[in-house]
Design a protein around this motif. Structure first.
Motif, PDB file in Angstrom:
ATOM      1  N   VAL A   1      53.504 127.880  24.702  1.00  0.00           N
ATOM      2  CA  VAL A   1      54.807 128.071  25.353  1.00  0.00           C
ATOM      3  C   VAL A   1      55.285 126.744  25.944  1.00  0.00           C
ATOM      4  CG1 VAL A   1      56.088 129.302  27.158  1.00  0.00           C
ATOM      5  CG2 VAL A   1      54.324 130.497  25.850  1.00  0.00           C
TER       6      VAL A   1
ATOM      7  N   LEU B   1      58.054 121.377  17.451  1.00  0.00           N
ATOM      8  CA  LEU B   1      59.352 121.350  18.131  1.00  0.00           C
ATOM      9  C   LEU B   1      59.686 119.902  18.441  1.00  0.00           C
ATOM     10  CD1 LEU B   1      61.496 123.317  19.553  1.00  0.00           C
ATOM     11  CD2 LEU B   1      60.341 122.667  21.652  1.00  0.00           C
TER      12      LEU B   1
ATOM     13  N   GLU C   1      53.402 124.958  14.082  1.00  0.00           N
ATOM     14  CA  GLU C   1      54.843 124.787  14.292  1.00  0.00           C
ATOM     15  C   GLU C   1      55.095 123.561  15.166  1.00  0.00           C
ATOM     16  OE1 GLU C   1      57.049 129.031  13.882  1.00  0.00           O
ATOM     17  OE2 GLU C   1      56.039 128.707  15.793  1.00  0.00           O
TER      18      GLU C   1
ATOM     19  N   HIS D   1      64.556 127.554  30.172  1.00  0.00           N
ATOM     20  CA  HIS D   1      64.441 127.957  28.769  1.00  0.00           C
ATOM     21  C   HIS D   1      62.975 127.894  28.376  1.00  0.00           C
ATOM     22  CE1 HIS D   1      65.841 128.489  24.639  1.00  0.00           C
ATOM     23  NE2 HIS D   1      64.855 127.689  24.298  1.00  0.00           N
ATOM     24  N   SER D   2      62.552 128.813  27.515  1.00  0.00           N
ATOM     25  CA  SER D   2      61.198 128.680  26.990  1.00  0.00           C
ATOM     26  C   SER D   2      61.185 128.964  25.498  1.00  0.00           C
ATOM     27  CB  SER D   2      60.221 129.578  27.746  1.00  0.00           C
ATOM     28  OG  SER D   2      60.417 130.914  27.399  1.00  0.00           O
ATOM     29  N   GLU D   3      60.275 128.303  24.817  1.00  0.00           N
ATOM     30  CA  GLU D   3      60.098 128.468  23.372  1.00  0.00           C
ATOM     31  C   GLU D   3      58.626 128.746  23.127  1.00  0.00           C
ATOM     32  OE1 GLU D   3      62.009 128.237  20.510  1.00  0.00           O
ATOM     33  OE2 GLU D   3      63.792 128.147  21.761  1.00  0.00           O
ATOM     34  N   ARG D   4      58.365 129.656  22.203  1.00  0.00           N
ATOM     35  CA  ARG D   4      56.986 129.981  21.839  1.00  0.00           C
ATOM     36  C   ARG D   4      56.725 129.454  20.437  1.00  0.00           C
ATOM     37  NH1 ARG D   4      54.180 133.720  18.985  1.00  0.00           N
ATOM     38  NH2 ARG D   4      52.336 134.680  19.915  1.00  0.00           N
ATOM     39  N   LEU D   5      55.654 128.694  20.288  1.00  0.00           N
ATOM     40  CA  LEU D   5      55.305 128.149  18.977  1.00  0.00           C
ATOM     41  C   LEU D   5      53.982 128.727  18.523  1.00  0.00           C
ATOM     42  CD1 LEU D   5      55.888 124.266  19.280  1.00  0.00           C
ATOM     43  CD2 LEU D   5      57.552 126.018  18.689  1.00  0.00           C
TER      44      LEU D   5
ATOM     45  N   ALA E   1      62.238 117.925  20.675  1.00  0.00           N
ATOM     46  CA  ALA E   1      63.134 118.263  21.783  1.00  0.00           C
ATOM     47  C   ALA E   1      63.627 116.993  22.454  1.00  0.00           C
ATOM     48  CB  ALA E   1      62.392 119.139  22.793  1.00  0.00           C
TER      49      ALA E   1
END
Ligand code: TRP
Length: 77
Positions: free
Chosen positions: A24, A48, A46, A38-42, A50
């Motif tokens: 996360v 990211l 994967e 904001h949060s992104e789950r990888l 940013a």
């Protein structure tokens, strides 16, 4: 613009590669308050790419990941 101007700190890129499922990445707000906006789950493998912006001053990473930045590379655990 001086180096300490917040705007000049924005714009840097980071590259994060997940080494396990469920990593996360949280974006933390710029300014007086620090909160996660904001949060992104990888999942494993994967990536990211940013960018720091006028709203994002810092990021927090939970889980195993490779983190590549202009100041170096590190692995979170
Ligand atoms: N709101 C903080 C700021 O703009 C966000 C921040 C920047 C931060 N760098 C940090 C929070 C390092 C924790 C640790 O300064």
């Amino acid at each position: 613009m001086s180096v300490s101007e917040p705007q000049e700190q924005a714009g840097g890129y980071v590259l994060i590669k997940a080494l396990e499922d469920g990593v996360v990445i949280m974006g933390l707000t710029r300014g007086r308050d620090t909160r996660s906006h904001h949060s992104e789950r990888l999942d494993r493998g994967e990536v990211l790419v940013a960018q720091f912006t006028s709203t994002t001053a810092a990021i927090k990473i939970r889980g195993r990941a490779e983190i590549h930045t202009a100041v170096g590379t590190v692995e979170s655990s």
